[in-house]
Design an enzyme around this catalytic site. Structure first.
Site, short mmCIF file in Angstrom:
data_model
loop_
_atom_site.label_atom_id
_atom_site.label_comp_id
_atom_site.label_asym_id
_atom_site.label_seq_id
_atom_site.Cartn_x
_atom_site.Cartn_y
_atom_site.Cartn_z
N ASP A 135 -3.02 2.61 -6.00
CA ASP A 135 -1.97 2.67 -4.97
C ASP A 135 -1.87 1.40 -4.12
O ASP A 135 -1.26 1.41 -3.05
CB ASP A 135 -2.19 3.88 -4.05
CG ASP A 135 -3.51 3.84 -3.32
OD1 ASP A 135 -4.35 2.99 -3.65
OD2 ASP A 135 -3.72 4.68 -2.42
N GLU A 136 -2.46 0.30 -4.58
CA GLU A 136 -2.39 -0.96 -3.84
C GLU A 136 -2.17 -2.13 -4.78
O GLU A 136 -2.66 -2.13 -5.91
CB GLU A 136 -3.67 -1.21 -3.05
CG GLU A 136 -3.92 -0.26 -1.90
CD GLU A 136 -5.18 -0.61 -1.14
OE1 GLU A 136 -5.12 -1.45 -0.23
OE2 GLU A 136 -6.24 -0.06 -1.49
N ASP A 165 0.86 -1.18 0.00
CA ASP A 165 0.00 0.00 0.00
C ASP A 165 0.90 1.24 0.00
O ASP A 165 1.72 1.43 0.91
CB ASP A 165 -0.90 -0.02 1.23
CG ASP A 165 -2.05 0.97 1.13
OD1 ASP A 165 -2.01 1.86 0.27
OD2 ASP A 165 -3.00 0.84 1.93
#
Length: 389
Positions: free
Chosen positions: A133-134, A37
């Site tokens: 974003d992960e 993350d």
């Protein structure tokens, strides 16, 4: 070196806890996942070019023109003042008068996200992007190379930082959803490993509010049954908990829909101006769809008025590929959706129900020429930007 990344101490305490209850079903699970993350991704992306702002309260967000808009991402310095994503900018500034607001550059963030995935693939090829974003990484195939999940996770975090100058955190577990939970509590710039067999003892003290994928309705159900901690859930609903652990996220290799909407710089009654904006959005979603070699069977247009009421219209059973087709349908739908004589605040378009693109039997040569034309157009847009042609 491991000391360059913070290894959260409570992950190591797991070794002294009792073994996970749940019988042979869970004991047979021998997978290992790492959930990565990015830390305040949009802000971190901007700080790569603004080192002078490192350590200061910064947010990425804001609206178009004079609109203040909302916070899209907040630095950890800003979060200390209570600033968080989704908060109106005016409220964020009231909490933190020294707040620095940077306008988002979503195109740049998308490019960086792809680069992050490429870096992660140097550690393990089995990478599943979950959002911008992960990402979830299956480490089982490379565990012999890296000797331990912690070493593999450390390599990922270190390489992303060193090669892209971006901080991230990582969570490790044999269960994907617990790996996501670990990444959450590892923030910022940390690694947490829920060691196999010790998950229950590790998690039991956390609130059910912190568990990934539990929605508001689920939480209300838990509260009504006296379940406030994960330990309560494990004790009172063991079957539910085991099913939760064993379920895996659904990965969509391709998007289910592609949409784009924009809040205008100011409310306007000028439908010609709104249509110009909408036409640009049609070109944007069309370009993105053709990257997947898709055709859309559904198109929808959305209008939001100054009083925040939304109206939309859609066509189904279509076969739309090229910009002129998208624009033609959107023009009709815009007239259908725009039913009130009020100023317009927002407009958007969505393509969905995708099928693989194929040349029609009728006018095959004409379609082939048109495809070559738009292949060239998309190539120029990719290189020089959407508005280059």
């Amino acid at each position: 070196m491991l000391e360059s990344i913070e290894i959260k101490p409570y992950s190591l305490v797991l070794f002294i806890f009792s073994l996970l209850e749940g019988g042979g079903v869970l004991e047979e699970v021998n997978s290992v996942y790492c959930h990565v993350d990015m830390d305040a991704f949009f802000v971190s992306a901007e700080l790569r070019n603004r080192p002078d702002l490192v350590g200061r309260p910064v947010v990425v967000g804001g609206g178009a023109g004079g609109r203040l808009g909302v916070v899209a991402s907040a630095s950890y310095e800003a979060r200390k003042f209570g600033v968080k994503s989704g908060m109106p900018i005016f409220k964020a500034r009231s909490l933190c008068p020294s707040l620095i607001v940077l306008h988002p550059r979503h195109g740049e963030y998308s490019k960086l996200s792809k680069k992050v995935v490429e870096v992660i693939k140097t550690v393990s090829p089995d990478v599943y992007p979950l959002s911008i974003d992960e990402a979830l990484i299956d480490l089982k195939g490379v565990i012999k190379i890296w000797k331990s999940p912690m070493r593999a996770a450390h390599e990922i975090v270190t390489r992303v930082r060193d090669k892209l100058n971006l901080p991230c955190s990582a969570g490790i577990s044999r269960f994907p959803k617990i790996a996501k939970f670990c990444a959450k509590i590892a923030k910022p710039n940390g690694i947490v490993w829920a060691v196999s067999g010790y998950e229950n003892s590790f998690l039991e003290g956390y609130s059910v509010d912190t568990v990934p994928y539990f929605g508001e309705a689920t939480r209300k159900f838990f509260y009504s049954n006296g379940i406030f901690k994960i330990g309560d859930l494990i004790e009172k609903m063991p079957v539910f908990w085991i099913k939760y652990l064993l379920s895996e996220p659904v990965f969509h290799k391709f998007p289910k829909s592609i949409s784009s909407e924009i809040t205008l710089s100011r409310n306007t009654s000028d439908r010609g101006k709104v249509w110009t904006v909408l036409k640009g959005l049609c070109q944007k979603v069309g370009t993105e769809m053709r990257e997947y070699n898709f055709a859309a069977r559904e198109i929808a247009v959305k209008v939001r008025y100054s009083d925040f009421r939304d109206f939309s219209a859609n066509f189904t059973k279509q076969h739309i590929v090229f910009d002129d087709e998208i624009i033609e349908k959107a023009r009709i739908l815009f007239k259908k959706a725009d039913i009130l004589p009020f100023d317009i605040r927002l407009v958007g378009v969505r393509l969905s129900d995708f099928v693989p693109f194929s040349l029609s039997v009728v006018d095959r040569e004409a379609m082939r020429k048109k495809k070559r034309l738009f292949d060239a157009v998309d190539c120029l847009r990719k290189k020089y930007g959407l508005h280059s042609i």
